[in-house]
Scaffold this motif. Sequence first.
Motif, PDB file in Angstrom:
ATOM      1  N   LEU A  88       0.840  -1.205   0.000  1.00 28.44           N
ATOM      2  CA  LEU A  88       0.000   0.000   0.000  1.00 28.44           C
ATOM      3  C   LEU A  88       0.876   1.257   0.000  1.00 28.44           C
ATOM      4  O   LEU A  88       0.557   2.245  -0.659  1.00 28.44           O
ATOM      5  CB  LEU A  88      -0.940  -0.014   1.209  1.00 28.44           C
ATOM      6  CG  LEU A  88      -2.063  -1.056   1.156  1.00 28.44           C
ATOM      7  CD1 LEU A  88      -2.738  -1.190   2.517  1.00 28.44           C
ATOM      8  CD2 LEU A  88      -3.098  -0.678   0.085  1.00 28.44           C
ATOM      9  N   ASP A  92       1.352   4.364  -2.869  1.00 30.47           N
ATOM     10  CA  ASP A  92       1.059   5.707  -2.350  1.00 30.47           C
ATOM     11  C   ASP A  92      -0.295   5.769  -1.649  1.00 30.47           C
ATOM     12  O   ASP A  92      -0.932   6.825  -1.607  1.00 30.47           O
ATOM     13  CB  ASP A  92       1.139   6.747  -3.470  1.00 30.47           C
ATOM     14  CG  ASP A  92       1.464   8.149  -2.936  1.00 30.47           C
ATOM     15  OD1 ASP A  92       2.097   8.225  -1.868  1.00 30.47           O
ATOM     16  OD2 ASP A  92       1.067   9.144  -3.564  1.00 30.47           O
ATOM     17  N   ARG A  93      -0.710   4.637  -1.107  1.00 27.74           N
ATOM     18  CA  ARG A  93      -1.949   4.581  -0.316  1.00 27.74           C
ATOM     19  C   ARG A  93      -1.552   4.514   1.157  1.00 27.74           C
ATOM     20  O   ARG A  93      -1.774   3.540   1.868  1.00 27.74           O
ATOM     21  CB  ARG A  93      -2.787   3.378  -0.755  1.00 27.74           C
ATOM     22  CG  ARG A  93      -3.351   3.535  -2.159  1.00 27.74           C
ATOM     23  CD  ARG A  93      -3.703   2.234  -2.838  1.00 27.74           C
ATOM     24  NE  ARG A  93      -4.701   1.438  -2.149  1.00 27.74           N
ATOM     25  CZ  ARG A  93      -5.150   0.256  -2.565  1.00 27.74           C
ATOM     26  NH1 ARG A  93      -4.666  -0.252  -3.709  1.00 27.74           N
ATOM     27  NH2 ARG A  93      -6.043  -0.410  -1.890  1.00 27.74           N
ATOM     28  N   ASN A  94      -0.921   5.609   1.603  1.00 26.86           N
ATOM     29  CA  ASN A  94      -0.260   5.603   2.907  1.00 26.86           C
ATOM     30  C   ASN A  94      -1.234   5.562   4.082  1.00 26.86           C
ATOM     31  O   ASN A  94      -0.930   4.974   5.114  1.00 26.86           O
ATOM     32  CB  ASN A  94       0.668   6.819   3.012  1.00 26.86           C
ATOM     33  CG  ASN A  94       1.848   6.704   2.060  1.00 26.86           C
ATOM     34  OD1 ASN A  94       2.729   5.866   2.241  1.00 26.86           O
ATOM     35  ND2 ASN A  94       1.865   7.543   1.037  1.00 26.86           N
ATOM     36  N   GLU A  96      -4.089   3.986   4.155  1.00 25.99           N
ATOM     37  CA  GLU A  96      -4.490   2.582   4.287  1.00 25.99           C
ATOM     38  C   GLU A  96      -3.360   1.753   4.893  1.00 25.99           C
ATOM     39  O   GLU A  96      -3.592   0.853   5.705  1.00 25.99           O
ATOM     40  CB  GLU A  96      -4.860   2.016   2.918  1.00 25.99           C
ATOM     41  CG  GLU A  96      -6.116   2.616   2.302  1.00 25.99           C
ATOM     42  CD  GLU A  96      -6.348   2.088   0.901  1.00 25.99           C
ATOM     43  OE1 GLU A  96      -6.704   0.904   0.749  1.00 25.99           O
ATOM     44  OE2 GLU A  96      -6.146   2.869  -0.061  1.00 25.99           O
TER      45      GLU A  96
END
Length: 525
Positions: A88, A92-94, A96
Amino acid sequence: ILDRLNKIEDEIAVYDELITRFSTNTNENILIQMANALHNKGVRLSDLNRFEEAINAYNEVIKRFIENTNTNIQERAIDGLINKGVILGKLDRNEEAIEVFDVLLSHFHHVSEDSMQNKIAMCLLNKGLALGNLNKNDEAILLYDDLFNQFKNSTNELIQEQISNALYNKAVVLSKNNKNEEAIKSYNDFLKIYPTTQNENIKEVVSKAFVNMGIIHGLLNQYDDAITIYDKFINLFHQTDNKKIEIEIMRAYNSKGYSLVQQGKFEEALIVFDQALDKIETTQNEVFNEQKAKILLNKGYCFGKLERYSEEISIYDNLISLFKSVHNDIIKETIVSAQINKGIRLIEIGENTTALDIFYQLTQQLQDMKDEKQQDILANVYFHIGLIHGRKKHFYESIQSYEKAIEIKPKNPEAYTNLLEVQLIYSQRFETTTVEKFYEICKDDKQTLLKYNMLKSVHDALFQEQSENISTLKKEFKGINFGEWGWTELDEWANNLKDTEAKARVLATIEQFKNWELDSQSSRE
């Protein structure tokens, strides 16, 4: 076996068969194999960059086994959470990722086995990275401190590796936020903890810490301190056969040479650059080639400082020739820098046509690049095209080029300054929109605002005397000078004015601004 044969698709198919065949089995030994299969499947899918499928595999591990009390199975659930969080982060789904790491920390904070403790430390480290990516830097630093305080007495080497990375990351975050003195202290604290480690992974982090600390000293103009650090690092690690540390040694040589250039010790710098190039000459590693390109660039820059222009240009040509077929982004950027440096030097020695060819070629190379740094480079290229056209008295083309530079990089005071000067020379008037935009971006920059007011005064001198206005400006901008500014173009234009009265006023105005620095010094004395 299929994994060892690198038959990854077949390997995944076997894991799927195992998972399907034993999906309802409750035998603990079989559940361990089930957890291993789901975990391995996720790892292999991730290796293939099939990240969503990998996340699904890790989700299955987590859902099935997060509450299981068997240590071997628990470990796979923890691995699933960590790996999911890392993916994640890569996507770049930091936010999450942080949620996943928090699930891990809340469920497994009580584990005591060393292998599990290492995973807790790894989780804290990666959560810190995710917080940093979200610019939650204070939270990231607190987390790195928490990791250190929680595990500082551990003798487990894997946990010590996580600690070393946390301390290093803390210093990096501080440096990125311009807290350079704190960053230096953090690097120093880190290096005191691991002065003689034999762990190669920690040594690699130590080597990066040395070089980064030297670079920060350089940013603070503390070049002697920087050079001392580079020398200490090189002496400590010069016999290493660890390729990653050798890369850092090359960075140290390059940065040491650059520091010597900044001190005006050009001949010493050339010796350092050549030492580095001798060590790197036979290496065919891509990352080493990145360093080689950067060293050549700085060596060329050093020749320029020595006014050995033919040698400077020869170095740039050598760099460009060596790496012209390389697709590495860092090397490509270095080649572009070499081309720009060569073009600027050609302008300075009067070879404007050759320089113009180079800059126009660069516009073709860079036109499809959307990265912010690359856009800044492209704006700089158009700026120099405008400069050359201005010197060749191609004023219309010069204006177009400066406008293009501003279009690419709207907050571009240098381009605005030159654009106003060319508008004045070309048409004896400023374009209103240009003036308004320029004033808006330079109103808080005293030196640029002074240049703006100078050009405006020269423009207004076409119609009326400016001595009173200049006296007011001297009070407003007391202690501020023009920095780099050439008067040749304005002088030539003013001397060619047809209206003799306007010509006299304009020349007198320019002369007063030419004496600005002298007048400022007198007032300070």
